[in-house]
Design an enzyme around this catalytic site. Structure first.
Site, short mmCIF file in Angstrom:
data_model
loop_
_atom_site.label_atom_id
_atom_site.label_comp_id
_atom_site.label_asym_id
_atom_site.label_seq_id
_atom_site.Cartn_x
_atom_site.Cartn_y
_atom_site.Cartn_z
N HIS A 1 15.36 7.38 0.48
CA HIS A 1 14.92 7.15 1.87
C HIS A 1 15.46 5.84 2.39
O HIS A 1 14.88 5.21 3.26
CB HIS A 1 13.38 7.18 1.94
CG HIS A 1 12.83 8.55 1.67
ND1 HIS A 1 11.49 8.82 1.52
CD2 HIS A 1 13.45 9.75 1.50
CE1 HIS A 1 11.32 10.11 1.28
NE2 HIS A 1 12.49 10.70 1.25
N CYS B 1 22.76 -1.64 14.28
CA CYS B 1 22.47 -1.57 15.72
C CYS B 1 22.61 -0.11 16.17
O CYS B 1 23.61 0.55 15.88
CB CYS B 1 23.48 -2.42 16.51
SG CYS B 1 23.37 -2.12 18.29
N ASP C 1 11.35 -0.58 -0.77
CA ASP C 1 10.99 -1.98 -1.01
C ASP C 1 12.02 -2.72 -1.87
O ASP C 1 11.83 -3.88 -2.21
CB ASP C 1 9.59 -2.06 -1.66
CG ASP C 1 9.49 -1.15 -2.89
OD1 ASP C 1 8.44 -0.52 -3.09
OD2 ASP C 1 10.47 -1.06 -3.66
N CYS D 1 20.53 -6.56 19.00
CA CYS D 1 21.90 -6.77 18.51
C CYS D 1 22.55 -7.98 19.20
O CYS D 1 22.57 -8.08 20.42
CB CYS D 1 22.74 -5.53 18.79
SG CYS D 1 24.41 -5.68 18.12
N CYS E 1 25.86 -0.09 18.95
CA CYS E 1 27.27 -0.32 18.56
C CYS E 1 27.50 -0.15 17.07
O CYS E 1 28.61 -0.35 16.57
CB CYS E 1 27.69 -1.74 19.00
SG CYS E 1 26.91 -3.04 18.03
N PRO F 1 0.83 -1.21 0.00
CA PRO F 1 0.00 0.00 0.00
C PRO F 1 0.87 1.26 0.00
O PRO F 1 2.02 1.21 0.46
CB PRO F 1 -0.78 -0.09 1.32
CG PRO F 1 -0.50 -1.45 1.89
CD PRO F 1 0.72 -1.99 1.24
N ASP F 2 0.31 2.37 -0.52
CA ASP F 2 1.10 3.63 -0.41
C ASP F 2 0.82 4.21 0.97
O ASP F 2 0.26 3.53 1.84
CB ASP F 2 0.76 4.57 -1.58
CG ASP F 2 -0.63 5.16 -1.46
OD1 ASP F 2 -1.07 5.84 -2.40
OD2 ASP F 2 -1.30 4.93 -0.42
N PHE F 3 1.21 5.44 1.20
CA PHE F 3 1.10 6.00 2.57
C PHE F 3 -0.15 6.85 2.74
O PHE F 3 -0.86 6.73 3.73
CB PHE F 3 2.34 6.86 2.87
CG PHE F 3 3.60 6.04 2.98
CD1 PHE F 3 4.44 5.88 1.88
CD2 PHE F 3 3.91 5.39 4.17
CE1 PHE F 3 5.59 5.09 1.98
CE2 PHE F 3 5.07 4.61 4.27
CZ PHE F 3 5.90 4.47 3.17
N ARG F 4 -0.40 7.72 1.72
CA ARG F 4 -1.39 8.78 1.99
C ARG F 4 -2.71 8.65 1.21
O ARG F 4 -3.56 9.50 1.35
CB ARG F 4 -0.74 10.16 1.71
CG ARG F 4 0.40 10.45 2.68
CD ARG F 4 1.14 11.76 2.39
NE ARG F 4 2.22 11.94 3.37
CZ ARG F 4 3.42 11.37 3.25
NH1 ARG F 4 3.68 10.58 2.21
NH2 ARG F 4 4.35 11.55 4.17
N ASN G 1 11.08 4.87 -2.36
CA ASN G 1 10.60 3.59 -1.88
C ASN G 1 11.71 2.78 -1.21
O ASN G 1 12.86 2.88 -1.60
CB ASN G 1 9.98 2.79 -3.04
CG ASN G 1 8.79 3.52 -3.63
OD1 ASN G 1 8.21 4.41 -3.00
ND2 ASN G 1 8.43 3.18 -4.86
N1 APR Z 1 -0.96 5.02 -10.12
C1 APR Z 1 -0.61 6.32 -10.05
N2 APR Z 1 -0.49 7.01 -8.89
C2 APR Z 1 -0.77 6.33 -7.75
C3 APR Z 1 -1.15 4.97 -7.74
C4 APR Z 1 -1.23 4.32 -9.00
N3 APR Z 1 -1.60 3.02 -9.09
N4 APR Z 1 -1.36 4.59 -6.44
C5 APR Z 1 -1.12 5.68 -5.67
N5 APR Z 1 -0.77 6.72 -6.45
C6 APR Z 1 -0.38 8.09 -6.05
C7 APR Z 1 -1.25 8.65 -4.95
O1 APR Z 1 -2.36 9.35 -5.52
C8 APR Z 1 -0.27 9.62 -4.28
O2 APR Z 1 -0.26 10.89 -4.95
O3 APR Z 1 0.91 7.98 -5.51
C9 APR Z 1 1.09 8.96 -4.49
C10 APR Z 1 1.58 8.26 -3.25
O4 APR Z 1 1.85 9.27 -2.30
P1 APR Z 1 2.32 8.82 -0.83
O5 APR Z 1 1.41 7.77 -0.33
O6 APR Z 1 2.49 10.10 -0.04
O7 APR Z 1 3.74 8.14 -1.06
P2 APR Z 1 5.11 8.88 -1.29
O8 APR Z 1 4.92 10.16 -2.06
O9 APR Z 1 6.05 7.90 -1.86
O10 APR Z 1 5.54 9.21 0.24
C11 APR Z 1 6.78 9.82 0.40
O11 APR Z 1 6.50 9.67 2.79
O12 APR Z 1 6.19 8.56 4.79
C12 APR Z 1 7.09 9.00 3.91
O13 APR Z 1 9.20 8.06 3.73
C13 APR Z 1 7.87 7.85 3.37
O14 APR Z 1 8.92 7.66 1.20
C14 APR Z 1 7.70 7.97 1.87
C15 APR Z 1 7.37 9.43 1.72
#
Ligand code: APR
Length: 295
Positions: free
Chosen positions: A138, A146, A121, A170, A149, A45-48, A119
């Site tokens: 990131h 650790c 991953d 550790c 150490c 899943p993405d974050f937001r 990302n």
């Molecule tokens: N196709 C196109 N766009 C997509 C898709 C998809 N299938 N799925 C999600 N998106 C878009 C969303 O609309 C959103 O604009 O990708 C974007 C994802 O945004 P975030 O969830 O904020 O992810 P990201 O921008 O990578 O977050 C940046 O936030 O928490 C930190 O370190 C973490 O690297 C991460 C950083």
């Protein structure tokens, strides 16, 4: 210039004209900026994104605010929520997506200058993108350290502990918690990121895919390309756009739908589908499908 060239300069690029440009080898130094949106199709899943994003599933950890799960001061107090989330994030047998393979294809065609990914991953590594062509801005789960150490572990060593929902301790100093080398808020970005200030002015095309551009300094990189560098946003939603405000002092966000836009193009929708259309327009389906079949 002749009038024709001047007119050409003033017409903003489009998804189609950029594809033609790549086909005709007009762009030779392409930089990609990618985010969580490109790995959603791989099962992460993405974050937001509302409802499906990881940040909308953190209630059970009663965090002060969602990003706390990636902050050092919170982690040192209570690493448990992070390691529960890590179980979802740590790359299991995930496969790269068409977008990851497209980055590799640009590299094979010798027009990829660099991929900057947020990302963690490691799917870019699984798509065999050359290390010197990749900046994991990131960090990633590939290694862990650790906190006491500084002894370094590989993902293989700590993954089984994380998959059991445990906090890796550790083995060497017996005291410290072992934290994956992903960049937490409040930590410096990996050294590769410092490349950006030299790298971006060299680009002749910037493609931004699957990111909300909300996290700095990564999000601000779109301002570091030269004025005549074309910028293409491929995303579900419009992000990083120009906002007229008294503070904006020439904020160089994307300038879609503005009369003075001479370099920004966008294609909104699912990035995987869009990339397949893009490859078709460029005429690279054969090699592209070979990469997909190999993975
Ligand atoms: N196709 C196109 N766009 C997509 C898709 C998809 N299938 N799925 C999600 N998106 C878009 C969303 O609309 C959103 O604009 O990708 C974007 C994802 O945004 P975030 O969830 O904020 O992810 P990201 O921008 O990578 O977050 C940046 O936030 O928490 C930190 O370190 C973490 O690297 C991460 C950083």
């Amino acid at each position: 210039w002749g009038d024709e060239e001047k007119k050409q300069k003033l017409i903003p690029p489009s998804f189609g004209s950029i594809a033609r440009g790549i086909k005709n080898n007009k762009y030779k130094k392409i930089i990609l900026m990618t985010g969580a949106g490109i790995s959603v199709a791989a099962g992460i899943p993405d974050f937001r994104s509302p409802k499906t994003g990881l940040y909308s599933k953190l209630e059970k950890y009663d965090l002060p605010y969602p990003e706390a799960i990636f902050s050092m001061e919170y982690f040192k107090k209570n690493p448990k929520p992070f390691f529960k989330l890590a179980k979802e994030l740590i790359p299991k047998d995930l496969k790269p997506t068409p977008v990851h393979h497209f980055c590799k294809l640009l590299e094979k065609k010798k027009v990829l200058h660099r991929v900057y990914t947020q990302n963690i991953d490691t799917l870019e590594r699984k798509a065999n993108i050359l290390p010197e062509k990749l900046v994991e801005a990131h960090g990633s789960f590939a290694y862990a350290t650790c906190l006491k150490c500084r002894y370094r572990y590989t993902q293989k060593e700590i993954q089984p502990i994380i998959m059991k929902g445990k906090v890796p301790k550790c083995k060497k100093c017996k005291k410290g918690v072992v934290k994956p080398n992903i960049t937490f808020f409040g930590e410096n970005l990996p050294s590769g990121f410092s490349l950006a200030h030299r790298d971006f002015p060299k680009a002749d095309l910037l493609i931004v895919i699957g990111t909300s551009l909300q996290v700095m300094p990564f999000g601000s990189l779109i301002h570091h390309v030269n004025e005549d560098c074309h910028r293409l946003l491929i995303n579900k939603e419009e992000v990083g756009v120009y906002r007229k405000s008294i503070f904006s002092r020439g904020h160089k966000g994307f300038r879609f739908n503005r009369s003075d836009n001479t370099r920004d193009a966008k294609k909104l929708g699912d990035c995987q589908e869009i990339i397949k259309q893009f490859v078709k327009l460029i005429g690279w389906e054969k090699e592209f499908n070979e990469l997909l079949d190999e993975s």
